[in-house]
Design a protein around this motif. Sequence first.
Motif, PDB file in Angstrom:
ATOM      1  N   ASP A 191       4.986  -4.394  -3.627  1.00  0.00           N
ATOM      2  CA  ASP A 191       4.978  -4.190  -4.733  1.00  0.00           C
ATOM      3  C   ASP A 191       4.968  -2.583  -4.957  1.00  0.00           C
ATOM      4  O   ASP A 191       5.070  -1.910  -3.932  1.00  0.00           O
ATOM      5  N   GLU A 192       4.920  -2.084  -6.094  1.00  0.00           N
ATOM      6  CA  GLU A 192       5.149  -0.769  -6.406  1.00  0.00           C
ATOM      7  C   GLU A 192       4.016   0.156  -5.734  1.00  0.00           C
ATOM      8  O   GLU A 192       4.291   1.268  -5.247  1.00  0.00           O
ATOM      9  N   GLN A 193       2.658  -0.541  -5.908  1.00  0.00           N
ATOM     10  CA  GLN A 193       1.548   0.351  -5.302  1.00  0.00           C
ATOM     11  C   GLN A 193       1.750   0.313  -3.878  1.00  0.00           C
ATOM     12  O   GLN A 193       1.323   1.693  -3.510  1.00  0.00           O
ATOM     13  N   GLN A 194       2.230  -0.507  -3.023  1.00  0.00           N
ATOM     14  CA  GLN A 194       2.202  -0.454  -1.594  1.00  0.00           C
ATOM     15  C   GLN A 194       3.335   0.781  -1.431  1.00  0.00           C
ATOM     16  O   GLN A 194       3.177   1.321  -0.351  1.00  0.00           O
ATOM     17  N   LEU A 195       4.466   0.658  -2.112  1.00  0.00           N
ATOM     18  CA  LEU A 195       5.642   1.619  -1.870  1.00  0.00           C
ATOM     19  C   LEU A 195       4.900   2.914  -1.949  1.00  0.00           C
ATOM     20  O   LEU A 195       5.483   3.887  -1.419  1.00  0.00           O
ATOM     21  N   GLU A 196       4.236   3.191  -3.127  1.00  0.00           N
ATOM     22  CA  GLU A 196       3.811   4.449  -3.477  1.00  0.00           C
ATOM     23  C   GLU A 196       2.789   5.060  -2.551  1.00  0.00           C
ATOM     24  O   GLU A 196       2.656   6.252  -2.198  1.00  0.00           O
ATOM     25  N   GLU A 197       2.009   4.060  -1.793  1.00  0.00           N
ATOM     26  CA  GLU A 197       1.057   4.264  -0.809  1.00  0.00           C
ATOM     27  C   GLU A 197       1.879   4.843   0.597  1.00  0.00           C
ATOM     28  O   GLU A 197       1.414   5.807   1.039  1.00  0.00           O
ATOM     29  N   PHE A 198       2.985   4.077   1.015  1.00  0.00           N
ATOM     30  CA  PHE A 198       3.868   4.461   2.129  1.00  0.00           C
ATOM     31  C   PHE A 198       4.199   5.940   1.575  1.00  0.00           C
ATOM     32  O   PHE A 198       4.169   6.676   2.674  1.00  0.00           O
ATOM     33  N   ASP A 199       4.772   6.286   0.463  1.00  0.00           N
ATOM     34  CA  ASP A 199       5.480   7.489   0.161  1.00  0.00           C
ATOM     35  C   ASP A 199       4.409   8.670   0.547  1.00  0.00           C
ATOM     36  O   ASP A 199       4.651   9.522   0.812  1.00  0.00           O
ATOM     37  N   GLN A 200       3.134   8.359  -0.273  1.00  0.00           N
ATOM     38  CA  GLN A 200       2.172   9.364  -0.137  1.00  0.00           C
ATOM     39  C   GLN A 200       1.711   9.489   1.427  1.00  0.00           C
ATOM     40  O   GLN A 200       1.462  10.882   1.892  1.00  0.00           O
ATOM     41  N   ILE A 201       1.896   8.663   2.208  1.00  0.00           N
ATOM     42  CA  ILE A 201       1.169   9.039   3.680  1.00  0.00           C
ATOM     43  C   ILE A 201       2.589   9.586   4.205  1.00  0.00           C
ATOM     44  O   ILE A 201       2.100  10.612   4.861  1.00  0.00           O
ATOM     45  N   ILE A 202       3.702   9.181   3.993  1.00  0.00           N
ATOM     46  CA  ILE A 202       4.722  10.010   4.592  1.00  0.00           C
ATOM     47  C   ILE A 202       4.769  11.405   4.201  1.00  0.00           C
ATOM     48  O   ILE A 202       4.892  12.172   4.859  1.00  0.00           O
ATOM     49  N   HIS A 203       4.487  11.683   2.688  1.00  0.00           N
ATOM     50  CA  HIS A 203       4.618  13.289   2.472  1.00  0.00           C
ATOM     51  C   HIS A 203       3.392  14.002   2.999  1.00  0.00           C
ATOM     52  O   HIS A 203       3.419  15.098   3.176  1.00  0.00           O
ATOM     53  N   SER A 204       2.245  13.206   3.140  1.00  0.00           N
ATOM     54  CA  SER A 204       0.893  13.827   3.843  1.00  0.00           C
ATOM     55  C   SER A 204       1.372  14.155   4.982  1.00  0.00           C
ATOM     56  O   SER A 204       0.835  15.315   5.611  1.00  0.00           O
ATOM     57  N   SER A 205       1.960  13.478   5.913  1.00  0.00           N
ATOM     58  CA  SER A 205       2.482  13.638   7.188  1.00  0.00           C
ATOM     59  C   SER A 205       3.423  14.969   7.393  1.00  0.00           C
ATOM     60  O   SER A 205       3.230  15.785   8.261  1.00  0.00           O
ATOM     61  N   LEU A 235      12.993   3.113   5.615  1.00  0.00           N
ATOM     62  CA  LEU A 235      11.844   2.729   4.688  1.00  0.00           C
ATOM     63  C   LEU A 235      11.729   0.968   4.401  1.00  0.00           C
ATOM     64  O   LEU A 235      10.807   0.473   4.322  1.00  0.00           O
ATOM     65  N   ASP A 236      12.942   0.558   4.221  1.00  0.00           N
ATOM     66  CA  ASP A 236      12.899  -0.988   4.079  1.00  0.00           C
ATOM     67  C   ASP A 236      12.647  -1.651   5.122  1.00  0.00           C
ATOM     68  O   ASP A 236      12.470  -2.805   4.992  1.00  0.00           O
ATOM     69  N   LYS A 237      12.480  -1.191   6.353  1.00  0.00           N
ATOM     70  CA  LYS A 237      12.314  -1.896   7.712  1.00  0.00           C
ATOM     71  C   LYS A 237      10.786  -1.632   8.081  1.00  0.00           C
ATOM     72  O   LYS A 237      10.222  -2.500   8.988  1.00  0.00           O
ATOM     73  N   ILE A 238      10.200  -0.939   7.284  1.00  0.00           N
ATOM     74  CA  ILE A 238       8.549  -0.861   7.589  1.00  0.00           C
ATOM     75  C   ILE A 238       7.659  -1.793   6.998  1.00  0.00           C
ATOM     76  O   ILE A 238       7.904  -2.280   6.075  1.00  0.00           O
ATOM     77  N   VAL A 239       6.812  -2.324   8.083  1.00  0.00           N
ATOM     78  CA  VAL A 239       5.801  -3.517   7.633  1.00  0.00           C
ATOM     79  C   VAL A 239       4.653  -2.746   7.423  1.00  0.00           C
ATOM     80  O   VAL A 239       3.964  -3.423   6.223  1.00  0.00           O
ATOM     81  N   SER A 240       4.141  -1.878   7.894  1.00  0.00           N
ATOM     82  CA  SER A 240       2.741  -1.193   7.862  1.00  0.00           C
ATOM     83  C   SER A 240       3.120   0.245   8.078  1.00  0.00           C
ATOM     84  O   SER A 240       3.600   0.678   8.977  1.00  0.00           O
ATOM     85  N   ILE A 241       2.195   0.939   7.412  1.00  0.00           N
ATOM     86  CA  ILE A 241       2.028   2.256   7.860  1.00  0.00           C
ATOM     87  C   ILE A 241       0.644   2.765   7.673  1.00  0.00           C
ATOM     88  O   ILE A 241      -0.096   2.373   6.564  1.00  0.00           O
ATOM     89  N   SER A 242       0.187   3.650   8.422  1.00  0.00           N
ATOM     90  CA  SER A 242      -1.078   4.362   8.297  1.00  0.00           C
ATOM     91  C   SER A 242      -1.374   5.701   9.084  1.00  0.00           C
ATOM     92  O   SER A 242      -0.541   6.084   9.851  1.00  0.00           O
ATOM     93  N   PHE A 243      -2.267   6.347   8.755  1.00  0.00           N
ATOM     94  CA  PHE A 243      -2.549   7.636   9.494  1.00  0.00           C
ATOM     95  C   PHE A 243      -3.038   7.196  10.994  1.00  0.00           C
ATOM     96  O   PHE A 243      -3.480   6.198  11.235  1.00  0.00           O
ATOM     97  N   ALA A 244      -2.735   7.953  12.144  1.00  0.00           N
ATOM     98  CA  ALA A 244      -3.263   7.667  13.299  1.00  0.00           C
ATOM     99  C   ALA A 244      -4.804   7.523  13.526  1.00  0.00           C
ATOM    100  O   ALA A 244      -5.508   8.287  12.534  1.00  0.00           O
ATOM    101  N   ALA A 245      -5.333   6.931  14.465  1.00  0.00           N
ATOM    102  CA  ALA A 245      -6.824   6.820  14.474  1.00  0.00           C
ATOM    103  C   ALA A 245      -7.489   8.238  14.487  1.00  0.00           C
ATOM    104  O   ALA A 245      -6.760   9.111  15.254  1.00  0.00           O
ATOM    105  N   GLY A 246      -8.404   8.249  14.084  1.00  0.00           N
ATOM    106  CA  GLY A 246      -9.095   9.746  14.101  1.00  0.00           C
ATOM    107  C   GLY A 246      -8.982  10.441  12.878  1.00  0.00           C
ATOM    108  O   GLY A 246      -9.581  11.600  12.495  1.00  0.00           O
ATOM    109  N   VAL A 247      -7.840  10.215  11.983  1.00  0.00           N
ATOM    110  CA  VAL A 247      -7.608  11.126  10.949  1.00  0.00           C
ATOM    111  C   VAL A 247      -7.417  10.323   9.605  1.00  0.00           C
ATOM    112  O   VAL A 247      -6.821   9.090   9.665  1.00  0.00           O
ATOM    113  N   ASP A 248      -8.048  10.464   8.397  1.00  0.00           N
ATOM    114  CA  ASP A 248      -8.165   9.679   7.396  1.00  0.00           C
ATOM    115  C   ASP A 248      -7.255  10.428   6.255  1.00  0.00           C
ATOM    116  O   ASP A 248      -6.292  11.474   6.633  1.00  0.00           O
ATOM    117  N   GLY A 249      -7.038   9.756   4.852  1.00  0.00           N
ATOM    118  CA  GLY A 249      -6.249  10.316   4.150  1.00  0.00           C
ATOM    119  C   GLY A 249      -6.533  11.789   3.684  1.00  0.00           C
ATOM    120  O   GLY A 249      -5.677  12.182   2.876  1.00  0.00           O
TER     121      GLY A 249
END
Length: 123
Positions: free
Chosen positions: A40-54, A104-118
């Motif tokens: 959904d749009e919320q998950q895609l926006e979260e993916f986008d936010q994590i990628i831009h933060s990285s 991006l259409d192949k990504i199932v899940s995305i998150s920050f690496a262990a030890g780093v939060d948003g």
Amino acid sequence: MKKLYQDRGMMKWQGLILSEHAEMISREKNKPVKKEILFDEQQLEEFDQIIHSSIHLEKEIVFELNTFGDDSLLKVSGIVSECSQLSSQQPYFKLKGYNSTFRLDKIVSISFAAGVDGDGDID
């Protein structure tokens, strides 16, 4: 009207399948079917936010890709160096140290690496 011979129905056509055809049919049956992943749009926006933060804060991310179409996922980690979301092509990004791009259409899940939060703080 009396028939001169007994009609075998579909049996008479079975001999027309060549061995190459039978091999092709069995290969097509055994080929993995790629599963469509819908977000959904919320998950895609979260993916986008994590990628831009990285990209901007140089945070390491971990993501899983569904590249082969089956249940085995490819797990990749790194810092995003480039992201492209042009309307003429599929959105993708690159990681530092990798030559390949990740769509991006192949990504199932995305998150920050262990030890780093948003927020960039260490847990």
